[in-house]
Design a protein around this motif. Structure first.
Motif, short mmCIF file in Angstrom:
data_model
loop_
_atom_site.label_atom_id
_atom_site.label_comp_id
_atom_site.label_asym_id
_atom_site.label_seq_id
_atom_site.Cartn_x
_atom_site.Cartn_y
_atom_site.Cartn_z
N VAL A 3 0.86 -1.18 0.00
CA VAL A 3 0.00 0.00 0.00
C VAL A 3 0.89 1.22 0.00
O VAL A 3 1.80 1.34 0.82
CB VAL A 3 -0.92 0.03 1.24
N TYR A 25 -2.33 -2.71 8.11
CA TYR A 25 -1.49 -2.60 6.91
C TYR A 25 -0.23 -1.79 7.25
O TYR A 25 -0.17 -1.11 8.27
CB TYR A 25 -2.26 -1.91 5.79
N SER A 39 2.73 -1.63 -6.08
CA SER A 39 1.73 -1.59 -5.01
C SER A 39 0.37 -2.04 -5.53
O SER A 39 0.07 -1.95 -6.72
CB SER A 39 1.63 -0.18 -4.42
N GLN A 40 -0.47 -2.51 -4.59
CA GLN A 40 -1.83 -2.95 -4.93
C GLN A 40 -2.88 -1.86 -4.68
O GLN A 40 -3.97 -1.91 -5.23
CB GLN A 40 -2.21 -4.20 -4.14
N LYS A 41 -2.55 -0.90 -3.82
CA LYS A 41 -3.47 0.20 -3.53
C LYS A 41 -2.66 1.49 -3.42
O LYS A 41 -1.57 1.50 -2.83
CB LYS A 41 -4.22 -0.03 -2.21
N LYS A 71 -4.47 -0.43 -10.58
CA LYS A 71 -5.04 -0.89 -9.31
C LYS A 71 -5.85 0.24 -8.67
O LYS A 71 -5.78 1.39 -9.12
CB LYS A 71 -3.91 -1.34 -8.37
N PRO A 72 -6.60 -0.04 -7.60
CA PRO A 72 -7.43 1.02 -7.00
C PRO A 72 -6.63 2.19 -6.43
O PRO A 72 -5.61 2.00 -5.77
CB PRO A 72 -8.18 0.27 -5.89
N ASN A 171 -10.97 2.44 -11.83
CA ASN A 171 -10.24 2.11 -10.60
C ASN A 171 -9.91 3.35 -9.76
O ASN A 171 -9.22 3.24 -8.74
CB ASN A 171 -8.93 1.37 -10.94
N PHE A 193 -12.08 0.21 1.21
CA PHE A 193 -11.23 0.46 0.05
C PHE A 193 -10.06 -0.54 0.00
O PHE A 193 -9.76 -1.11 -1.06
CB PHE A 193 -10.68 1.89 0.08
N LEU A 194 -9.45 -0.76 1.13
CA LEU A 194 -8.29 -1.66 1.18
C LEU A 194 -8.68 -3.11 0.91
O LEU A 194 -7.85 -3.90 0.43
CB LEU A 194 -7.60 -1.55 2.54
#
Length: 196
Positions: A3, A25, A39-41, A71-72, A171, A193-194
């Motif tokens: 993150v 996180y 990163s994923q977020k 990603k978001p 996204n 969100f996460l």
């Protein structure tokens, strides 16, 4: 899960990091492209002026990285406004252009500016971002500019006029309020969100 919080030079970076850390996180505050890309977020915070933050993003060569991120992404306060095409602030500064809409100065009639304090959001669409959050929940706002209501609005808020308070395009998500300052209900939104 990786993150990242983009280091936009804003004062609220630490409070966002603490709020995310409390959810289990370990977010990284960075402008390093290699860290961002894996990163994923991504969180895009913003406090202050659109022109100052856009200058930082330009200097760090992050504009295209943000725009092409798959990603978001969650823009917070000014970070949400930066997702749009331009802002009336500073004589019409050009912003990221992900949403083809302009940020306007909040016209409140006799209400004071900036809009500071707790106000409710009214859902326009059901969404996973609102899981376990009742409609008309109250969040903490600090802003003088707004995104008018458009097709991407997930929720609206009224302060003299109605405006978009949560948005989504693909996204990219944005919240006009500060979830990191909004107690348990703000923590729930960050958690949602996460976990998306």
């Amino acid at each position: 899960m990786e993150v990242v919080i983009l280091d936009t030079g804003c004062a609220n970076l630490a409070s966002i990091k603490i709020a995310i850390s409390k959810l289990g996180y370990n977010p990284t505050i960075t402008t390093e492209p290699s860290i961002i890309l894996k990163s994923q977020k991504m969180f895009l915070p913003g406090v202050g002026t659109a022109s100052a933050v856009m200058q930082i993003l330009s200097e760090k060569k992050l504009i295209n990285i943000i725009k092409n991120f798959k990603k978001p992404v969650l823009g917070i306060c000014l970070g949400m406004q930066l997702l749009c095409a331009s802002s009336e602030e500073c004589n019409g500064v050009k912003t990221l252009g992900i949403i083809k809409s302009s940020i306007l100065r909040l016209q409140t009639n006799n209400l004071s500016l900036p809009h500071i304090g707790w106000n409710q959001i009214e859902f326009q669409k059901s969404h996973a971002l609102f899981k376990n959050i009742p409609n008309k929940s109250r969040f903490y706002f600090v802003h003088s500019y707004i995104l008018p209501i458009n097709q991407y609005a997930l929720s609206t808020t009224n302060y003299g006029v109605n405006f978009s308070s949560v948005i989504q395009k693909n996204n990219f998500f944005g919240v006009q309020f500060h979830p990191e300052k909004s107690g348990k209900i703000g923590a729930q939104l960050l958690k949602n969100f996460l976990e998306m």
